[in-house]
Write a protein that holds these residues in place. Sequence first.
Motif, mmCIF file in Angstrom:
data_model
loop_
_atom_site.group_PDB
_atom_site.id
_atom_site.type_symbol
_atom_site.label_atom_id
_atom_site.label_comp_id
_atom_site.label_asym_id
_atom_site.label_seq_id
_atom_site.Cartn_x
_atom_site.Cartn_y
_atom_site.Cartn_z
ATOM 1 N N LYS A 144 0.588 -0.837 -0.205
ATOM 2 C CA LYS A 144 0.096 0.075 -0.348
ATOM 3 C C LYS A 144 0.283 1.301 -0.109
ATOM 4 O O LYS A 144 0.662 2.486 -1.003
ATOM 5 C CB LYS A 144 -0.773 -0.248 1.225
ATOM 6 C CG LYS A 144 -2.101 -1.198 0.981
ATOM 7 C CD LYS A 144 -3.427 -0.561 1.580
ATOM 8 C CE LYS A 144 -5.293 -0.776 1.040
ATOM 9 N NZ LYS A 144 -4.715 -2.443 2.788
ATOM 10 N N HIS A 162 0.670 4.448 -2.233
ATOM 11 C CA HIS A 162 0.902 5.686 -2.637
ATOM 12 C C HIS A 162 1.368 6.166 -2.545
ATOM 13 O O HIS A 162 1.732 7.619 -2.970
ATOM 14 C CB HIS A 162 0.441 5.903 -0.588
ATOM 15 C CG HIS A 162 -0.693 7.013 -0.054
ATOM 16 N ND1 HIS A 162 -0.048 8.081 0.326
ATOM 17 C CD2 HIS A 162 -1.915 6.958 -0.246
ATOM 18 C CE1 HIS A 162 -0.848 8.959 0.005
ATOM 19 N NE2 HIS A 162 -2.144 8.519 -0.025
ATOM 20 N N VAL A 209 -1.581 1.126 11.525
ATOM 21 C CA VAL A 209 -1.868 0.264 10.343
ATOM 22 C C VAL A 209 -2.795 -0.099 10.846
ATOM 23 O O VAL A 209 -3.598 -0.951 9.639
ATOM 24 C CB VAL A 209 -0.511 -0.354 10.067
ATOM 25 C CG1 VAL A 209 -1.145 -1.378 9.175
ATOM 26 C CG2 VAL A 209 0.672 0.089 9.874
ATOM 27 N N HIS A 263 -8.003 1.527 13.206
ATOM 28 C CA HIS A 263 -8.667 2.947 13.031
ATOM 29 C C HIS A 263 -8.804 4.287 13.778
ATOM 30 O O HIS A 263 -8.566 5.478 12.672
ATOM 31 C CB HIS A 263 -10.785 3.130 12.210
ATOM 32 C CG HIS A 263 -11.498 2.762 13.657
ATOM 33 N ND1 HIS A 263 -10.966 1.670 15.400
ATOM 34 C CD2 HIS A 263 -12.122 3.706 14.419
ATOM 35 C CE1 HIS A 263 -11.694 2.373 15.476
ATOM 36 N NE2 HIS A 263 -12.500 3.690 15.398
ATOM 37 N N LYS A 264 -8.180 4.288 14.460
ATOM 38 C CA LYS A 264 -8.161 5.845 15.238
ATOM 39 C C LYS A 264 -6.847 5.959 15.753
ATOM 40 O O LYS A 264 -6.636 4.330 16.741
ATOM 41 C CB LYS A 264 -9.543 6.281 16.310
ATOM 42 C CG LYS A 264 -10.270 6.254 15.552
ATOM 43 C CD LYS A 264 -10.184 8.033 14.542
ATOM 44 C CE LYS A 264 -11.362 8.026 12.792
ATOM 45 N NZ LYS A 264 -11.784 9.165 12.647
ATOM 46 N N PHE A 324 2.757 8.383 8.744
ATOM 47 C CA PHE A 324 1.500 7.702 8.614
ATOM 48 C C PHE A 324 0.746 9.354 8.182
ATOM 49 O O PHE A 324 -0.838 8.562 7.557
ATOM 50 C CB PHE A 324 1.559 6.791 9.799
ATOM 51 C CG PHE A 324 2.582 5.974 10.240
ATOM 52 C CD1 PHE A 324 2.300 4.671 9.524
ATOM 53 C CD2 PHE A 324 4.210 5.919 10.172
ATOM 54 C CE1 PHE A 324 3.116 3.566 9.539
ATOM 55 C CE2 PHE A 324 4.873 5.290 10.758
ATOM 56 C CZ PHE A 324 4.488 3.146 10.346
ATOM 57 N N MET A 368 -0.282 9.413 5.049
ATOM 58 C CA MET A 368 -1.039 8.293 4.482
ATOM 59 C C MET A 368 -2.666 7.651 4.809
ATOM 60 O O MET A 368 -3.304 7.665 4.102
ATOM 61 C CB MET A 368 -0.564 7.137 4.675
ATOM 62 C CG MET A 368 -0.506 6.000 3.544
ATOM 63 S SD MET A 368 -0.058 5.027 3.434
ATOM 64 C CE MET A 368 -0.229 3.289 3.381
ATOM 65 N N TYR A 369 -2.679 8.817 5.829
ATOM 66 C CA TYR A 369 -3.948 8.056 6.830
ATOM 67 C C TYR A 369 -4.332 9.374 7.536
ATOM 68 O O TYR A 369 -4.474 9.218 8.758
ATOM 69 C CB TYR A 369 -3.377 6.713 7.664
ATOM 70 C CG TYR A 369 -3.632 5.104 6.964
ATOM 71 C CD1 TYR A 369 -4.179 5.316 6.620
ATOM 72 C CD2 TYR A 369 -2.488 4.881 7.369
ATOM 73 C CE1 TYR A 369 -3.958 3.412 4.920
ATOM 74 C CE2 TYR A 369 -2.314 3.777 6.527
ATOM 75 C CZ TYR A 369 -2.986 2.406 6.173
ATOM 76 O OH TYR A 369 -2.596 1.675 5.797
ATOM 77 N N GLU A 401 -7.663 10.834 8.189
ATOM 78 C CA GLU A 401 -8.402 11.258 9.449
ATOM 79 C C GLU A 401 -7.982 9.280 9.723
ATOM 80 O O GLU A 401 -9.127 9.907 10.786
ATOM 81 C CB GLU A 401 -9.585 9.876 7.650
ATOM 82 C CG GLU A 401 -9.038 8.782 7.795
ATOM 83 C CD GLU A 401 -8.059 8.430 6.920
ATOM 84 O OE1 GLU A 401 -7.629 9.202 5.832
ATOM 85 O OE2 GLU A 401 -7.327 6.594 6.815
ATOM 86 N N ARG A 402 -7.215 9.045 10.137
ATOM 87 C CA ARG A 402 -6.992 7.963 11.695
ATOM 88 C C ARG A 402 -5.987 8.849 12.699
ATOM 89 O O ARG A 402 -6.257 8.878 13.532
ATOM 90 C CB ARG A 402 -5.691 7.673 11.206
ATOM 91 C CG ARG A 402 -6.603 5.569 10.329
ATOM 92 C CD ARG A 402 -5.436 4.626 10.366
ATOM 93 N NE ARG A 402 -6.420 3.400 9.624
ATOM 94 C CZ ARG A 402 -6.163 2.505 8.984
ATOM 95 N NH1 ARG A 402 -4.834 1.748 9.979
ATOM 96 N NH2 ARG A 402 -6.614 1.947 8.246
#
Length: 831
Positions: A403, A407, A437, A440-441, A461, A464-465, A467-468
């Motif tokens: 991933k 990305h 990884v 979700h949060k 991170f 990449m994420y 929203e987490r």
Amino acid sequence: MSTTTSKKLNVKTGMDTESIKADILSHLRYSLATDIETANKKEFYKSVVLSVMDRLHDSWLNTQKEYREKKTKKIYYISMEFLIGRLLDNALVNLNLEQEFRDACKDLGYDYEEIRDIENDAALGNGGLGRLAACFLDSMATLGLAGFGYGIKYDYGIFKQKIHDGYQIERPDDWLRFGTPWATTRPSVMYPVRFYGRSVPYTDEDGHLRFKWENTQHVYALANDIPMPGFRNGVVNNLRLWKATSPKSLDLTSFNQGEYINAVRDIELHENISRVLYPNDKIFVGQELRLKQEYFLVSSTLQDILREYKQQHDDLRDLPKYVAIQCNDTHPNLAVPDLMRILMDEEGFDWETSWDITVKTLSYTNHTVLPEALEKWPVSMLRNLLPRHLQIIYEINKRFINKVHEHFGDDVNRVRRMSIISEGEQPSVQMANLGIVGTHKVNGVAALHTDLIKKTIFRDFFEMYPERFTNKTNGITPRRWLKQCNKPLADLITSEIGDSWITHLSDLRKLDDKVNDKKFMKKYSDIKQQNKERLAAYVKENYGFELNTKAIFDIQIKRIHEYKRQLMLAIYAAAQYNYIKANPDAPVVPRTIIFAGKAAPGYAMAKMFIKLINSISDKINNDPDMEGKLQCFFLDNYSVTLAEQLIPAADVSEQISTAGMEASGTGNMKFALNGAVTIGTLDGANVEIKEEVGDENIIIFGLTVEGVEELRRSGYSSWEYYNADKALKQVIDQIRDGFFEPDHPSLFHTITNSLLDGNDYFLVLADYPAYAEAQKEVDALYSKPDEWFKVALYNTARVGKFSSDRTISDYATDIWGCEDQLNKGREYQGS
Ligand code: GPV
């Protein structure tokens, strides 16, 4: 029916003094086989607690029943630490039975305070992280959330600290020597926890490649439950602490005598898993026993959660709908591979389905940016202890790295930074990366801290994420940290604005108007004085030392750590000493500086700070020229119970960490709530405290996060600061040359070397001049009592944001998906 049961059914659980007395007497006789004439204080205490428990049990059972019947979403807070302290006051406050129990004790010939003081702190934590978990349990119950704590029932909590000749000595904390009446052992709740063995591939009926974890050894985890009552709302949640016990069916019949003895000795080895809390704060020490503890907690807890889930639901794919699991730091992050293993190997789900369930169910809280704190377990250790989990971690990593490539393209450095497995001489599993990884949060614990993790340690991170990542500023429970520990202030506030503040702390804003109410302000300042005198009486009785209650009580209490900079306050104390010696006739605002805190047993520098503080204290306290002007005192064995006495007595709260290093702090909130004025850096939650109380009501000094970066970038030289500030130079020279320790003049060279030749990583010298100026502001303000107490009151009135009720509501809404439960909590409607 067993005799205990029939006896219990006869126990009256009324809420009046007479029935309480009857129950205490009954417990003395029928639970403890003694009576009021012959019982000692410990037995009387135990009967009191058993009588309190009688009054919790119905609500405890009813609460669980209600959760079952309504299929309420459950929140599981997994933590290696729960620093819950004493429970008696808290239970009585929450049950609203303080007066009745007081009277009952009195009628039976005991003083309630004396009985209360029998209780050992449950000190199953090191500091802020463990205390936060305890405040969260209180708030979850008070808000009516189905929130459960899961931890380990250590036989030995944080060590007891003694001071010998100024040095810290550690002694075991044998808190369970006489058992604890608060914990109920549940023989019906026991799970095997497996270790070692190997992962064996096989093909299932559908032709899929699967794995079995075989040839394992195991220990059992036995549940011990402690009730967690909400504030006067009939809710009683549960803290489940696991105790390690050996496998039960050791078949010893064929053993000869020697083997029998060895087999019994093995029991002890199994039980060692829950023997002792590791006393390290923010330092990762890769001991295998600690890894065993972490998996022991995770494995037993997940088995318990899933067993409970399956009793009420039939499709594990709905798990995230009915269950949220919060990992307190990375310590429980083996929950990621363990939940994957259960879902795939035991429940037969495929990878994608298992992964979806796992990520949606779990979330992780980060509590520090200090790199030495981040857990990195050697791959070799995991391969031996948890081979199947290691295999799953490798697979998670492989898929994740793919991933990352998708990305970011082929960015080898980024891949190396983000990999869950770090390669190199000793490959290891980065538990924080695994947490980001596999959940979700991810949350930080104060606004500044969350910004920092996004920009520094977790930057890749975050890109990449995004929203987490979310912030959840820490909080403290107003029940323990105002209502219980500062009853005079709590009563005054209630008499002025009512008692809604106990569950809606922001209502304290109504006190803002009282700053011009002379009568009120007199009472407010009198209470502070009364609390100082109460502390002085305690210190006199236990240490034979007389605190000057006319002085500013200037308090720094927390773990001893270089980044927290107890050294800076110690230097200030010595500089004041020098000033008074040089200017015997100059007016000074009297000060009493109080320290308390434990150092990790292996942290040599922190231990040396304790010795230095004690040496400086001796110098100051034995010099008649300091009389009425300056005192310095180190109180041993800092604990939750000691904090409850110190915080209400503080005038000044020391929150002076190097900017960027204290994730949040929670002591800062407790002090402000109790009307102490903060002297602090723009670090952690101090930033938000400043926003709430207003710039004029907090004394901020020193480098900001950006200032620290800039100074380091431009080439910091501590020598320059040493040479530029005369008073500072004098103190450092004195420390270096043995002024405070004439019999061992080189004793503190490790300290002065780190400041000078070591270039002062924590920037004590860089911040010292600003700190000394800020302390002058403290003096000036304290010299105008009316002004001082206005500032103090604004602190009490304006820190409602830092109630852990607010923090928990935010978790419930943004992470746990159970905001619907918040308003259903049976609301407390006043007494
Ligand atoms: I990581 N914290 C702690 O007490 N022990 C630890 O091992 C780690 C963090 C503390 C932080 O230092 C505090 O700033 C914070 O307020 C507290 O955790 C609770 O979040």
